[in-house]
Motif scaffolding. Structure first.
Motif, short mmCIF file in Angstrom:
data_model
loop_
_atom_site.label_atom_id
_atom_site.label_comp_id
_atom_site.label_asym_id
_atom_site.label_seq_id
_atom_site.Cartn_x
_atom_site.Cartn_y
_atom_site.Cartn_z
N ALA A 82 0.72 -1.30 0.09
CA ALA A 82 0.23 -0.04 0.13
C ALA A 82 0.96 1.18 0.01
O ALA A 82 0.68 2.26 -0.54
CB ALA A 82 -1.01 -0.05 1.13
N ALA A 83 1.93 1.24 0.83
CA ALA A 83 2.99 2.46 0.85
C ALA A 83 3.46 2.76 -0.65
O ALA A 83 3.71 3.74 -0.95
CB ALA A 83 3.81 2.09 2.06
N ALA A 98 5.20 -2.95 -5.69
CA ALA A 98 4.16 -2.08 -5.84
C ALA A 98 4.52 -0.86 -6.87
O ALA A 98 3.79 -0.32 -7.66
CB ALA A 98 3.37 -1.60 -4.53
N TRP A 99 5.42 -0.12 -6.39
CA TRP A 99 6.06 1.03 -6.93
C TRP A 99 6.13 0.81 -8.36
O TRP A 99 5.70 1.48 -9.39
CB TRP A 99 7.39 1.55 -6.49
CG TRP A 99 7.82 2.55 -7.12
CD1 TRP A 99 8.78 2.38 -8.32
CD2 TRP A 99 8.02 4.07 -6.79
NE1 TRP A 99 9.29 3.60 -8.46
CE2 TRP A 99 8.76 4.60 -7.65
CE3 TRP A 99 7.30 4.70 -5.88
CZ2 TRP A 99 8.99 6.00 -7.56
CZ3 TRP A 99 7.54 5.94 -5.56
CH2 TRP A 99 8.09 6.69 -6.49
N ASN A 100 6.81 -0.22 -8.86
CA ASN A 100 7.12 -0.71 -10.42
C ASN A 100 5.85 -1.16 -10.83
O ASN A 100 5.76 -0.73 -12.09
CB ASN A 100 8.19 -1.88 -10.25
CG ASN A 100 9.42 -1.26 -10.34
OD1 ASN A 100 9.88 -0.11 -10.21
ND2 ASN A 100 10.48 -2.08 -10.04
N PHE A 101 4.97 -1.92 -10.35
CA PHE A 101 3.75 -2.25 -11.05
C PHE A 101 2.71 -1.08 -11.50
O PHE A 101 2.27 -1.15 -12.24
CB PHE A 101 3.16 -3.24 -10.04
CG PHE A 101 1.73 -3.77 -10.65
CD1 PHE A 101 1.55 -4.54 -11.77
CD2 PHE A 101 0.36 -3.42 -9.99
CE1 PHE A 101 0.10 -4.81 -12.44
CE2 PHE A 101 -0.75 -3.94 -10.50
CZ PHE A 101 -0.77 -4.69 -11.69
N PHE A 134 3.88 6.04 -5.14
CA PHE A 134 3.99 6.53 -6.92
C PHE A 134 2.80 6.93 -7.31
O PHE A 134 3.08 7.99 -8.08
CB PHE A 134 4.15 5.10 -7.52
CG PHE A 134 4.49 5.52 -9.01
CD1 PHE A 134 5.63 5.72 -9.39
CD2 PHE A 134 3.37 5.54 -9.83
CE1 PHE A 134 6.22 6.12 -10.84
CE2 PHE A 134 3.91 5.64 -11.29
CZ PHE A 134 5.07 6.27 -11.25
N VAL A 135 1.56 6.59 -6.69
CA VAL A 135 0.37 7.36 -7.37
C VAL A 135 0.25 8.86 -7.20
O VAL A 135 0.26 9.59 -8.02
CB VAL A 135 -0.98 6.70 -6.94
CG1 VAL A 135 -1.97 7.63 -7.27
CG2 VAL A 135 -0.99 5.13 -7.33
#
Length: 240
Positions: A43-44, A163-166, A49-50
């Motif tokens: 989640a972080a 998550a950052w890359n996805f 990134f968002v």
């Protein structure tokens, strides 16, 4: 390519199967609250990134096009799995194995600097790499290293990285460290006049804006670590 990175943790587990203490140093995974730790890190990473992307879009750093098609569902699931493995694989290599080994012989500060330089150097051959991008990657590595050392765990940083890359690539369509984004939902086309916002060919990780935000995040993590140490010191003194 992404999914193939699962070979690294399998190799290390096989290599160190008879040396459990050494394995815990290079692959420190907490046994309690595993799902919670992973979801917290994921989640972080997604939110970080968002928010970075929203700022860039708000200041016209990207032109965003909706490219979603129901036929992309299977690819989206595969990229989700792939980036989860890729993110964790890189964290095991750099913040697990390398940082763990260095910390046995050097101070935490030296281990963080060396491992972060190594992490940034891994991207030197990527298209569009710049000095700003190198500094940003170094800082990202330092943040991940600080969290890994403080938590003595790889669940959070591995999930954050994945998550950052996805969200960067398949979800929002930004180049992932200079490589093809694999865009499936949105395609973010960088505005040439605003490379300080979008990072140009390298992607948002090569932007001055992203570097600035990571400097701020570095400060937040440093304060969090200091507060944790102060709290631990107070607890120890109160139990004497």
């Amino acid at each position: 390519m992404l999914i193939s990175q699962i070979t690294l943790p399998i190799f290390l587990m096989f290599q160190y199967k008879s040396r459990k203490n050494d394995l815990r140093i290079i692959m420190p995974f907490a046994k309690d609250k595993k799902a919670y730790r992973y979801l917290l890190g994921y989640a972080a990473g997604a939110i970080s990134f968002v928010l970075t992307w929203i700022i860039a879009v708000a200041f016209e750093g990207f032109q965003v096009i909706n490219i979603w098609h129901i036929g992309n569902v299977l690819w989206l699931v595969l990229f989700l799995l792939g980036f989860c493995i890729q993110g964790m694989g890189e964290e095991i290599l750099v913040r697990g194995y390398l940082l763990g080994k260095l910390s046995q012989h050097l101070s935490h500060a030296s281990a963080i600097i060396i491992s972060s330089l190594f992490f940034a150097a891994l991207h030197l051959a990527n298209p569009g790499i710049t000095r700003v991008a190198f500094l940003e990657l170094f800082l990202f590595g330092a943040i991940m290293a600080m969290i890994r050392i403080e938590t003595e765990d790889l669940w959070v940083v591995g999930a954050f990285h994945g998550a950052w890359n996805f969200f960067q690539g398949p979800i929002l369509g930004v180049a992932v460290s200079g490589t093809n984004s694999g865009a499936l939902i949105f395609k973010s086309i960088p505005t040439q006049a605003y490379e300080w916002l979008n990072g140009g060919r390298f992607g948002i990780e090569g932007s001055v804006m992203s570097l600035t935000l990571h400097v701020a995040l570095f400060g937040v993590i440093a304060v969090w670590i200091k507060l944790n140490k102060n709290e631990s010191k107070i607890v120890c003194e109160s139990t004497k």
